[in-house]
Each structure stands twice: as structure tokens, then as C-alpha cells.
Design an enzyme around this catalytic site. Structure first.
Site, mmCIF file in Angstrom:
data_model
loop_
_atom_site.group_PDB
_atom_site.id
_atom_site.type_symbol
_atom_site.label_atom_id
_atom_site.label_comp_id
_atom_site.label_asym_id
_atom_site.label_seq_id
_atom_site.Cartn_x
_atom_site.Cartn_y
_atom_site.Cartn_z
ATOM 1 N N ARG A 100 0.831 -1.214 0.000
ATOM 2 C CA ARG A 100 0.000 0.000 0.000
ATOM 3 C C ARG A 100 0.860 1.258 0.000
ATOM 4 O O ARG A 100 1.944 1.274 0.585
ATOM 5 C CB ARG A 100 -0.903 0.019 1.243
ATOM 6 C CG ARG A 100 -1.991 -1.017 1.235
ATOM 7 C CD ARG A 100 -2.580 -1.163 2.603
ATOM 8 N NE ARG A 100 -1.552 -1.596 3.548
ATOM 9 C CZ ARG A 100 -1.619 -1.464 4.860
ATOM 10 N NH1 ARG A 100 -2.669 -0.908 5.401
ATOM 11 N NH2 ARG A 100 -0.651 -1.891 5.633
ATOM 12 N N LYS A 158 -12.073 -17.799 2.626
ATOM 13 C CA LYS A 158 -10.919 -18.334 1.885
ATOM 14 C C LYS A 158 -11.392 -19.317 0.812
ATOM 15 O O LYS A 158 -10.845 -19.360 -0.292
ATOM 16 C CB LYS A 158 -9.934 -19.008 2.847
ATOM 17 C CG LYS A 158 -9.202 -18.040 3.776
ATOM 18 C CD LYS A 158 -8.022 -18.703 4.487
ATOM 19 C CE LYS A 158 -7.150 -17.657 5.194
ATOM 20 N NZ LYS A 158 -5.921 -18.208 5.742
HETATM 21 P P1 NAP Z 1 -0.185 -9.639 8.216
HETATM 22 O O1 NAP Z 1 1.226 -9.651 8.643
HETATM 23 O O2 NAP Z 1 -1.164 -9.169 9.263
HETATM 24 O O3 NAP Z 1 -0.452 -8.680 6.952
HETATM 25 C C1 NAP Z 1 0.102 -8.932 5.684
HETATM 26 C C2 NAP Z 1 0.199 -7.641 4.884
HETATM 27 O O4 NAP Z 1 -1.065 -7.260 4.368
HETATM 28 C C3 NAP Z 1 0.668 -6.405 5.556
HETATM 29 O O5 NAP Z 1 2.062 -6.428 5.758
HETATM 30 C C4 NAP Z 1 0.241 -5.303 4.578
HETATM 31 O O6 NAP Z 1 1.251 -5.020 3.612
HETATM 32 C C5 NAP Z 1 -0.902 -5.961 3.813
HETATM 33 N N1 NAP Z 1 -2.166 -5.185 3.880
HETATM 34 C C6 NAP Z 1 -2.947 -4.880 2.821
HETATM 35 N N2 NAP Z 1 -3.998 -4.159 3.172
HETATM 36 C C7 NAP Z 1 -3.912 -3.975 4.485
HETATM 37 C C8 NAP Z 1 -4.718 -3.281 5.435
HETATM 38 N N3 NAP Z 1 -5.826 -2.628 5.078
HETATM 39 N N4 NAP Z 1 -4.333 -3.300 6.709
HETATM 40 C C9 NAP Z 1 -3.202 -3.947 7.103
HETATM 41 N N5 NAP Z 1 -2.396 -4.641 6.241
HETATM 42 C C10 NAP Z 1 -2.751 -4.639 4.942
HETATM 43 O O7 NAP Z 1 -0.611 -11.086 7.663
HETATM 44 P P2 NAP Z 1 -0.268 -12.507 8.310
HETATM 45 O O8 NAP Z 1 -0.645 -12.515 9.748
HETATM 46 O O9 NAP Z 1 1.112 -12.901 7.918
HETATM 47 O O10 NAP Z 1 -1.338 -13.454 7.549
HETATM 48 C C11 NAP Z 1 -1.122 -13.934 6.237
HETATM 49 C C12 NAP Z 1 -1.846 -15.278 6.036
HETATM 50 O O11 NAP Z 1 -1.358 -16.232 6.981
HETATM 51 C C13 NAP Z 1 -3.366 -15.232 6.211
HETATM 52 O O12 NAP Z 1 -3.974 -16.064 5.277
HETATM 53 C C14 NAP Z 1 -3.574 -15.782 7.614
HETATM 54 O O13 NAP Z 1 -4.846 -16.389 7.761
HETATM 55 C C15 NAP Z 1 -2.456 -16.811 7.694
HETATM 56 N N6 NAP Z 1 -1.978 -17.090 9.067
HETATM 57 C C16 NAP Z 1 -1.769 -18.394 9.407
HETATM 58 C C17 NAP Z 1 -1.297 -18.707 10.668
HETATM 59 C C18 NAP Z 1 -1.015 -20.137 10.996
HETATM 60 O O14 NAP Z 1 -0.605 -20.447 12.118
HETATM 61 N N7 NAP Z 1 -1.170 -21.044 10.059
HETATM 62 C C19 NAP Z 1 -1.032 -17.696 11.634
HETATM 63 C C20 NAP Z 1 -1.239 -16.364 11.244
HETATM 64 C C21 NAP Z 1 -1.713 -16.073 9.963
HETATM 65 P P3 NAP Z 1 1.654 -3.498 3.240
HETATM 66 O O15 NAP Z 1 1.744 -2.761 4.547
HETATM 67 O O16 NAP Z 1 2.985 -3.656 2.591
HETATM 68 O O17 NAP Z 1 0.588 -2.996 2.332
#
Ligand code: NAP
Length: 313
Positions: free
Chosen positions: A37, A130
Site C-alpha cells: 500500500r 478463503k
Molecule cells: P499480516 O502480517 O497481518 O499482513 C500482511 C500484509 O497485508 C501487511 O504487511 C500489509 O502489507 C498488507 N495489507 C494490505 N492491506 C492492508 C490493510 N488494510 N491493513 C493492514 N495490512 C494490509 O498477515 P499474516 O498474519 O502474515 O497473515 C497472512 C496469512 O497467513 C493469512 O492467510 C492468515 O490467515 C495466515 N496465518 C496463518 C497462521 C497459521 O498459524 N497457520 C497464523 C497467522 C496467519 P503493506 O503494509 O505492505 O501494504
């Protein structure tokens, strides 16, 4: 065989799990792009990526023209967007249809295998979103790989064992006997890039379920006791209490408790067979190796990763 040096674009690449994918993509030599973003507050990590040679493309998730332009530059698209942005991925699907050149799309799954399990309503509503993205990808005939990475290892070791605390108690959800799969985040990054560019993994579900990474809460605690030489009292939260919380907490606070119930009480990362059409990553890529849970706990003992700041899901 010639290495596939596909150009890879990562959405959410500055995030908790996405940053491991970007680092892995750069490490494996792929020209790497990150869609971020315009006012992202992840400046430090984006600067790090640029210094390593990645290209940061600034744009909103609803800027169709910008999306199509960015997609036109690359071959493979990985989305690691967080839970609140899951349905925004429909914009990416629409742009991929128009761009017409994308060889593979990995939507933001990276958790439980959502097409095989059924869970408490708050988590189910999240998984249904999803699943909606998966169905849109299939309807558009976009080549895909769906990655079921199971539990983020360091993240859940932090959550379950609280290794930074000096407390003597550890909370156990349910009986503590259900098995779960915990994979180290760095490995999730590497294996994700590997499957994203592997022709075998096209239109397949890839499940990260190495034998060395299957463990129950009680086994995890006892392994940690052995490594630290400490003894912990186990405070059990009965299953019914977790179910009640998932019914009474407001959205989105009801999601984490529902996830705990599904993964650590019901064992949803382990309670289905891997099908013939599926790929299990540790078997498919014997040239790579998953960090075992033993090794992950050693990392916590000697070189602890920072407590996770990722959203729970
Ligand atoms: P995250 O760090 O919370 O966010 C990923 C990125 O999304 C941010 O760095 C940001 O990039 C972008 N983004 C775009 N629009 C946004 C908005 N409006 N507000 C905030 N960020 C925004 O993601 P995550 O926790 O890694 O999750 C990614 C995936 O992993 C998801 O599918 C989640 O369900 C999954 N997950 C799995 C586990 C597990 O244990 N298996 C645990 C946690 C998450 P920019 O700032 O560069 O735009």
C-alpha cells in the site's frame, strides 16, 4: 534440469509470513516484486527488501489498473494478505483474468486445509471466505497451488509455551492430547516458493505435514521441560469453556478461540488423510528439510525469535 527463475510478485510481502516468502524468493534467485500500500507502515522491511534487489510496487488492492500493470511484469503471484483482506483477493483474481499471463496463483491460505475440515462457526466463517476465493480462482481457470502450511511454529510456540515468561504454569486447551502440525516460518517461506514454481504442484493442494513436526500440547510441554530443566503446572481449560467463549465473544475476538478449539482440541491439522491428488511437502522435496520441533525449541533456547506480532489467524 534448468532452474525455473520465474518472476514472483508477493501481496502482503511486508507482513508476518509474507516477509519470509519474499526473503526466500530473493534467496532462491527469483526476480522478486512486492505489492504494498502507498502508506504502508512497514517501511523498514520494505527498505530491506529493496536493498536485497526486490522491486516494491506501490498500489491499493482496489486499483484495478495498477494491479493489471504489476501482474503484467511477473509470472507467479503469491498472496499473503491477512484475514481482513481475504475477500480483497477477488480484485487480484479479476486483474489476473485481464492480465492473462500469470502461470500460477497462490491465494492467502497458509493454515488449515479449509476444504477438508469443518470447525466452530467464527472460524468457519473465516475459512468460508478463503474457500470463496479458491472457487473464484477455479471458475476463472487460473492455474493455482493451495498451500496448507498448518500452524506457524514460532508463533504457536510463543502462544502455547510463553517461553519469555518466568511463570510456572502453562495453559492446556482441552485434554492436550490432540495432535497438531507446527512448522517454522522460515521453512514455510522456502517451501512456498518451491511449490509456487514446481510444475508438479500446479492445480494441487500442498500440505506441509512433516512427521517430525506433529505433536500434542502435552508432548510439546514435556519436550520444553526436558530442554529447560523446568517443571510446569498444567492448567487445563475444558473444551466446553472454549466453545462457550467462541459463542459469546464478539467478532473478531471469537476467531482465535475457535482456532484454538479446532487445532488443539479437535486436531484438524491431523484428522484427515492426505489424498492421492495432494502433495505432502516433506515427501515431495527431499532435497529440502523442515526444521523439526526439537530444533525449533533449541532456537527458542539459544537464539529466541522475537515474539510474533502477526494477527492470530
Ligand atoms: P499480516 O502480517 O497481518 O499482513 C500482511 C500484509 O497485508 C501487511 O504487511 C500489509 O502489507 C498488507 N495489507 C494490505 N492491506 C492492508 C490493510 N488494510 N491493513 C493492514 N495490512 C494490509 O498477515 P499474516 O498474519 O502474515 O497473515 C497472512 C496469512 O497467513 C493469512 O492467510 C492468515 O490467515 C495466515 N496465518 C496463518 C497462521 C497459521 O498459524 N497457520 C497464523 C497467522 C496467519 P503493506 O503494509 O505492505 O501494504
Amino acid at each position: 534440469m534448468e532452474e525455473d527463475m520465474s518472476k514472483i510478485l508477493v501481496f502482503g510481502g511486508s507482513g508476518y509470513i509474507g516477509s519470509h516468502m519474499v526473503r526466500a524468493s530473493i534467496k532462491l534467485g527469483h526476480p522478486t516484486y512486492v505489492y504494498s500500500r502507498p502508506h504502508s507502515d512497514h517501511t523498514e522491511v520494505l527498505n530491506e527488501f529493496q536493498s536485497l534487489g526486490a522491486i516494491v510496487v506501490k498500489g491499493q488492492l482496489d486499483d484495478h489498473e495498477k494491479l493489471v500493470l504489476a501482474l503484467g511484469e511477473v509470472d507467479v503471484v503469491i498472496s499473503a494478505l491477512a484475514y481482513p483482506q481475504v475477500l480483497d483477493q477477488i480484485n487480484i483474481v479479476e486483474a489476473i483474468k485481464v492480465a492473462g499471463n500469470i502461470k500460477r496463483f497462490l491465494p492467502s491460505d497458509f493454515g488449515c486445509e479449509e476444504d477438508r475440515i469443518s470447525v466452530l462457526p467464527p472460524f468457519q466463517a473465516f475459512l468460508d471466505k478463503k474457500k470463496k476465493v479458491r472457487r473464484a480462482i477455479e471458475e476463472a481457470n487460473i492455474p493455482y497451488t493451495y498451500v496448507s502450511a498448518n500452524c506457524f511454529g514460532a508463533y504457536f510456540v510463543n502462544y502455547l509455551l510463553c517461553p519469555y515468561d518466568q511463570r510456572q504454569e502453562i495453559t492446556v486447551y482441552g485434554t492436550g492430547e490432540a495432535k497438531a502440525v507446527l512448522n517454522y516460518e522460515k521453512d514455510i517461506g522456502i517451501y512456498t516458493i518451491k511449490v509456487a514454481t514446481d510444475p508438479k504442484a500446479c492445480n494441487r493442494v500442498v500440505i506441509f505435514r512433516p512427521r517430525t513436526n506433529i505433536i500434542s500440547q502435552l508432548e510439546l510441554i514435556s519436550l520444553w521441560e526436558k530442554k529447560t530443566g523446568r517443571n510446569f503446572s498444567k492448567i487445563h481449560v475444558p473444551e466446553q469453556e472454549i466453545v462457550t467463549l467462541s459463542n459469546t465473544l464478539l467478532d473478531p475476538l471469537n476467531i482465535p478461540v475457535s482456532i484454538i478449539h479446532s487445532v488443539f482440541v479437535k486436531g484438524v491439522t491431523m484428522n484427515f488423510e492426505i489424498g492421492e491428488e495432494d502433495i505432502e511437502a516433506s515427501v515431495a522435496y527431499p532435497d529440502l528439510k523442515f526444521t523439526t520441533i526439537e530444533e525449533l525449541l533449541d532456537i527458542f533456547l539459544h537464539d529466541p525469535p522475537k515474539p510474533a506480532s502477526a494477527a492470530f489467524e
